[in-house]
Write a protein that holds these residues in place. Structure first.
Motif, mmCIF file in Angstrom:
data_model
loop_
_atom_site.group_PDB
_atom_site.id
_atom_site.type_symbol
_atom_site.label_atom_id
_atom_site.label_comp_id
_atom_site.label_asym_id
_atom_site.label_seq_id
_atom_site.Cartn_x
_atom_site.Cartn_y
_atom_site.Cartn_z
ATOM 1 N N ALA A 1 -6.869 0.253 -0.593
ATOM 2 C CA ALA A 1 -7.344 -1.130 -0.693
ATOM 3 C C ALA A 1 -6.355 -2.089 -0.029
ATOM 4 O O ALA A 1 -6.761 -3.061 0.628
ATOM 5 C CB ALA A 1 -7.548 -1.507 -2.158
ATOM 6 N N SER A 2 -5.064 -1.848 -0.168
ATOM 7 C CA SER A 2 -4.064 -2.693 0.487
ATOM 8 C C SER A 2 -4.155 -2.587 1.999
ATOM 9 O O SER A 2 -4.092 -3.595 2.719
ATOM 10 C CB SER A 2 -2.650 -2.311 0.023
ATOM 11 N N GLU A 59 -6.119 5.306 -4.017
ATOM 12 C CA GLU A 59 -7.215 4.379 -3.723
ATOM 13 C C GLU A 59 -6.735 2.939 -3.728
ATOM 14 O O GLU A 59 -7.199 2.114 -2.934
ATOM 15 C CB GLU A 59 -8.360 4.583 -4.721
ATOM 16 N N GLU A 60 -5.786 2.594 -4.613
ATOM 17 C CA GLU A 60 -5.206 1.248 -4.605
ATOM 18 C C GLU A 60 -4.448 1.017 -3.301
ATOM 19 O O GLU A 60 -4.476 -0.076 -2.728
ATOM 20 C CB GLU A 60 -4.270 1.059 -5.796
ATOM 21 N N GLN A 96 -7.050 -4.529 3.195
ATOM 22 C CA GLN A 96 -6.752 -5.956 3.195
ATOM 23 C C GLN A 96 -5.955 -6.343 4.443
ATOM 24 O O GLN A 96 -6.251 -7.353 5.101
ATOM 25 C CB GLN A 96 -5.963 -6.327 1.938
ATOM 26 N N THR A 151 -2.166 8.397 3.727
ATOM 27 C CA THR A 151 -2.701 8.429 2.367
ATOM 28 C C THR A 151 -3.812 9.458 2.242
ATOM 29 O O THR A 151 -3.845 10.254 1.290
ATOM 30 C CB THR A 151 -3.215 7.031 1.975
ATOM 31 N N LEU A 210 -1.030 6.334 -6.389
ATOM 32 C CA LEU A 210 -2.203 5.472 -6.572
ATOM 33 C C LEU A 210 -2.897 5.320 -5.224
ATOM 34 O O LEU A 210 -2.834 4.278 -4.553
ATOM 35 C CB LEU A 210 -1.765 4.111 -7.133
ATOM 36 N N GLY A 263 0.813 -1.210 0.000
ATOM 37 C CA GLY A 263 0.000 0.000 0.000
ATOM 38 C C GLY A 263 0.842 1.253 0.000
ATOM 39 O O GLY A 263 0.579 2.208 -0.733
ATOM 40 N N LEU A 272 2.326 1.884 -3.386
ATOM 41 C CA LEU A 272 1.320 2.452 -4.274
ATOM 42 C C LEU A 272 1.070 3.924 -3.944
ATOM 43 O O LEU A 272 0.839 4.747 -4.838
ATOM 44 C CB LEU A 272 0.021 1.649 -4.164
ATOM 45 N N ARG A 273 1.139 4.234 -2.654
ATOM 46 C CA ARG A 273 0.915 5.620 -2.237
ATOM 47 C C ARG A 273 1.978 6.552 -2.809
ATOM 48 O O ARG A 273 1.649 7.641 -3.303
ATOM 49 C CB ARG A 273 0.897 5.712 -0.712
#
Length: 820
Positions: A219-220, A215-216, A223, A241, A213, A205, A208-209
């Motif tokens: 999502a991590s 929102e992706e 999870q 984030t 990204l 996550g 991705l941050r």
């Protein structure tokens, strides 16, 4: 907060090193055996006492020191534990337990160099020691030796291919090396080996941050939290984030969840402080920063953040102390730079310059510090040096908006550029502004009687010249005509803020929002007319106006020249400061308010001392005064004052300024005055004082001498309210005519000089008539209250009519465009 976690193991139980081995040497004496039994039952303090006795009886047995160190760690005596571990290693260099535990103790200091040395020694004693190899990889990375860390991790992967931690760590190294895609590959391999590895999921996550990204990334984190709802780090990274997205309320809530689970995490406390600070919740931010630093005194950025929050909260003296505490622990360019800013604000310009130079020495390419140094140079009166410094910064980074705004402020207020040169520079600023391809905001179709929605963008809605002028106006605007929204660009608030806040339908904090997000927010609020109150001064958001946040955009009050921004439609002015024929000085159209563009809110009755009798009647001589910032008193101004004092040999001078609180500034100012014939025995210099003391000082002054071309504003109005008129010199720009416009709006045109010779003559003439000066003071506040400069009710009506007419003309033009 660090980007990733390295699964720290700060304390190592000896049983974890060799589970099959007893904690003690069975040949040891009784106290050691009793200590083991107590340790196994969880009685750490009693166990430590037994191990102390064992050490006392047999100080040369390494295992006694190891066992004592372990129990000391458990009861919080880490320093004593470290001493015993060092002794154990010296007694038995081949003790695996001593080496491994000493490595862990050194890591917590942190002393990564020593930690690496001893964990390598442990591995030399037992090459298949998997936990130690994990620690070696982590320690090398935390030490900053990425080459060695990568080599150690890759070696470990060949020895232990099924261990997920090594893939995890290699992913961390890839992130640090700027290879986020490679990092994700290694993280995913770690998850194949261990699907429930929540730290790895969170690190995906975070990767991705940093790629944007968001929102992706969320999502991590979701999870990871589904697998372990108590995983505080995932909550914290979620907060980071949302903070990056400008969703500060959600960010704050996420950090609160993280702190409920891990209340003593200094990184999370620090991040929470930043989110609170960006929302203007300064007292709460300060509390979180203090807690973070108390838990980790060497927290990176902790002292910088705390100092900034204190400074913005009006606690500048405490901020200075905090920055100096941080410098005593670990000097940094950030601490030196921020300390310089606060010292400059307090008037300690020379000390500020010293810290700016030190910040530049530590970080030569930090252009923000160069900008602050330029500002400080300007505060000392070195205007040409300041302008040159700003131009130098812009040559290195042409798209840097802040120094360009600062340069324009200096050019507009010092006379170092013609009006044509200034406007050309302002247009160059405008050309740099980003303008995302978006449709312009749609004009609302207002029903009859529906109020216009007017937004004010400012960082100065507090005790500041802008706040002091706007307070009374805001109080008298009719809600049935104008629906007000404040867009504050700073977190600082004070008593004036509290007084005006209820007059706004919304109070929106733009601090922490990027320009695109801020423009979207204003559009979503369906603002009809957006008013800039800052121009190129501090905390401006001109880049938001460039994004056409509202159908109609104006500049007013806080600036004294053209912004140059092509999306700002009008400047609110008056015929005194921008006469007919001077429209060419502006990129905006000129909308002239009746009589005056400024209307001052007098101090409350209990805040302003009564008007004093004319001091000259008792003293027998005139005392001139000036209460403006020292840089405005240029050599050119002093030369003119020198002529006045030559005509009035008995006159005295009182100068009170923030800058004259410095001994060096006092010495320099007295020398400059002496050069124009004003001897030191005719001069009193005073530094900064509280506002009530400052207002009281007017009781010692008969006449105020204005500066030029940067004439007075707030000080001129305050002087009038205290019964002291200002002699001002008219100029040929908005700012150089400001003094004239104010005095005419107060019904005192006789106090306006048309040229320098007239200034000297008027000073002598007006000073010679003490009875007239004394008589003018009688009932002065009652008379002033009815003038355009102080009649806030009248000004409020004029303002309402002006913005309504601007809106009507725009609507008519829009309708004409549609019909054609």
């Amino acid at each position: 907060m660090g980007f990733f976690d390295w699964l720290r193991r700060p304390q190592r139980a000896i049983a974890a090193v060799k589970p099959e081995r007893e904690l003690v040497d069975h040949e040891a004496a009784g106290p050691s055996q009793r200590g083991v039994e107590l340790l196994r039952s969880g009685q750490m303090l009693a166990a430590s006492q037994q191990f102390r006795e064992a050490v006392a009886r047999e100080p040369g047995v390494a295992s006694h020191h190891v066992n004592l160190a372990y129990t000391l760690q458990q009861v919080g005596e880490g320093v004593a534990a470290l001493d015993h571990l060092r002794l154990a290693v010296s007694l038995d260099p081949e003790s695996l337990d001593a080496r491994y535990m000493l490595a862990g103790a050194l890591e917590t200091l942190p002393d990564f160099e020593g930690a690496v040395e001893h964990v390598r020694a442990a591995l030399a004693l037992r090459p298949d020691f998997e936990a130690a190899r994990i620690d070696l990889c982590r320690m090398l990375a935390l030490k900053g030796d990425l080459v060695q860390a990568r080599a150690a991790i890759e070696e470990a992967m060949t020895l232990h291919p099924s261990n997920a931690d090594f893939h995890h760590y290699l992913g961390n190294v890839c992130v640090t090396e700027g290879q986020p895609d490679a990092a994700v590959e290694h993280y995913r391999r770690a998850l194949e080996l261990r699907p429930d590895h929540v730290q790895v999921i969170a690190n995906i996550g975070s990767t991705l941050r940093i790629k944007g990204l968001y929102e992706e990334a969320i999502a991590s984190y979701e999870q990871a939290l589904k697998l372990d709802p108590t995983f505080a780090d995932a909550h914290a990274k979620w907060g980071m984030t949302r903070k990056a997205q400008g969703r500060l309320a959600e960010s704050e809530e996420a950090f609160r969840r993280a702190l409920q689970l891990d209340p003593k995490n200094p990184d999370t406390l620090n991040e929470m402080g930043m989110v609170l600070q960006e929302q203007g919740k300064l007292p709460q931010a300060i509390e979180h920063y203090r807690r973070a630093i108390s838990l980790r005194p060497d927290l990176p950025g902790g002292y910088v953040n705390l100092g900034m929050a204190l400074d913005h909260n009006g606690q500048s003296g405490e901020a200075v102390d905090v920055y100096k505490q941080g410098l005593a622990i670990k000097p940094s360019h950030e601490l030196h730079g921020n300390l310089g800013i606060t010292l400059a604000k307090l008037g300690n310009t020379d000390e500020a310059i010293d810290h700016y130079h030190e910040a530049i020495r530590l970080s030569p390419d930090n252009l923000s510090v160069h900008c602050n140094l330029a500002s400080a140079l300007g505060d000392t009166g070195a205007t040409e040096q300041a302008i040159a410094a700003y131009r130098d910064v812009l040559a290195k980074r042409p798209d840097f908006l802040m120094p360009h705004s600062n340069l324009l402020v200096y050019l507009a207020s010092t006379g170092h550029a013609s009006t044509q040169e200034y406007l050309a520079e302002a247009r160059r600023f405008d050309a740099k502004l980003a303008r995302p391809p978006e449709d312009p905001p749609v004009r609302r179709n207002l029903a009859s009687g529906q109020p216009l929605r007017v937004g004010f963008v400012s960082g100065d809605l507090r005790t500041h010249p802008v706040g002091l002028f706007i307070e009374g106006i805001i109080q008298h605007l009719e809600p049935s005509k104008l629906e007000l929204i404040a867009y504050s660009t700073v977190g600082q608030e004070d008593a004036l803020t509290a007084r005006i806040k209820p007059r706004f339908g919304q109070w929106v904090q733009l601090r922490g929002l990027g320009d695109d997000a801020a423009a979207r927010r204003i559009r979503a609020d369906e603002v009809d007319i957006l008013i800039d109150l800052a121009g190129h001064t501090a905390e401006n958001r001109l880049a938001v106006f460039a994004r056409r946040a509202a159908p109609v955009q104006l500049s007013w009050l806080g600036y004294w020249a053209s912004t140059g921004v092509s999306e700002i439609d009008y400047v609110l002015a008056d015929e005194g400061c921008v006469p007919i024929g001077d429209e060419h000085q502006f990129s905006e159209r000129i909308w002239r308010l009746p009589q005056t563009r400024l209307c001052f809110t007098p101090p409350a009755t209990d805040a302003a001392p009564p008007v004093a009798p004319l001091p000259a009647l008792q003293r027998g001589h005139i005392t001139f005064g000036c209460f403006q910032r020292l840089p405005k008193i240029t050599d050119e101004v002093l030369a003119l004052w020198g002529e006045v004092f030559a005509r009035l040999p008995d006159a005295r001078l009182l100068i009170q300024s923030v800058q004259t609180g410095r001994a060096k500034a006092v010495e320099q100012t007295l020398a400059r005055l002496a050069r124009v014939g004003i001897a030191s025995d005719r001069v009193t210099l005073r530094g900064p004082v509280p506002r009530d003391v400052y207002l009281q000082a007017y009781s010692e002054v008969d006449i105020v001498l204005d500066t030029f071309p940067y004439t007075g504003g707030t000080t001129t109005c305050e002087a009038l309210w205290m019964g002291v008129p200002t002699l001002t010199l008219s100029g040929d720009t908005m700012i150089s005519r400001q003094g004239e416009a104010l005095m005419r709006a107060a019904g005192l045109p006789q106090w306006v000089a048309t040229d320098r010779a007239d200034f000297v003559c008027k000073a002598a003439l007006l000073a010679s008539d003490m009875p007239a000066l004394a008589a003018w003071r009688e009932g002065v506040r009652g008379r002033l209250a009815g003038t355009a400069l102080f009649d806030v009710r009248r000004f409020a009506r004029n303002f309402e009519e002006a913005v309504a007419e601007i809106w009507r003309q725009g609507a008519a033009a829009s309708a004409e465009t549609r019909s054609s």
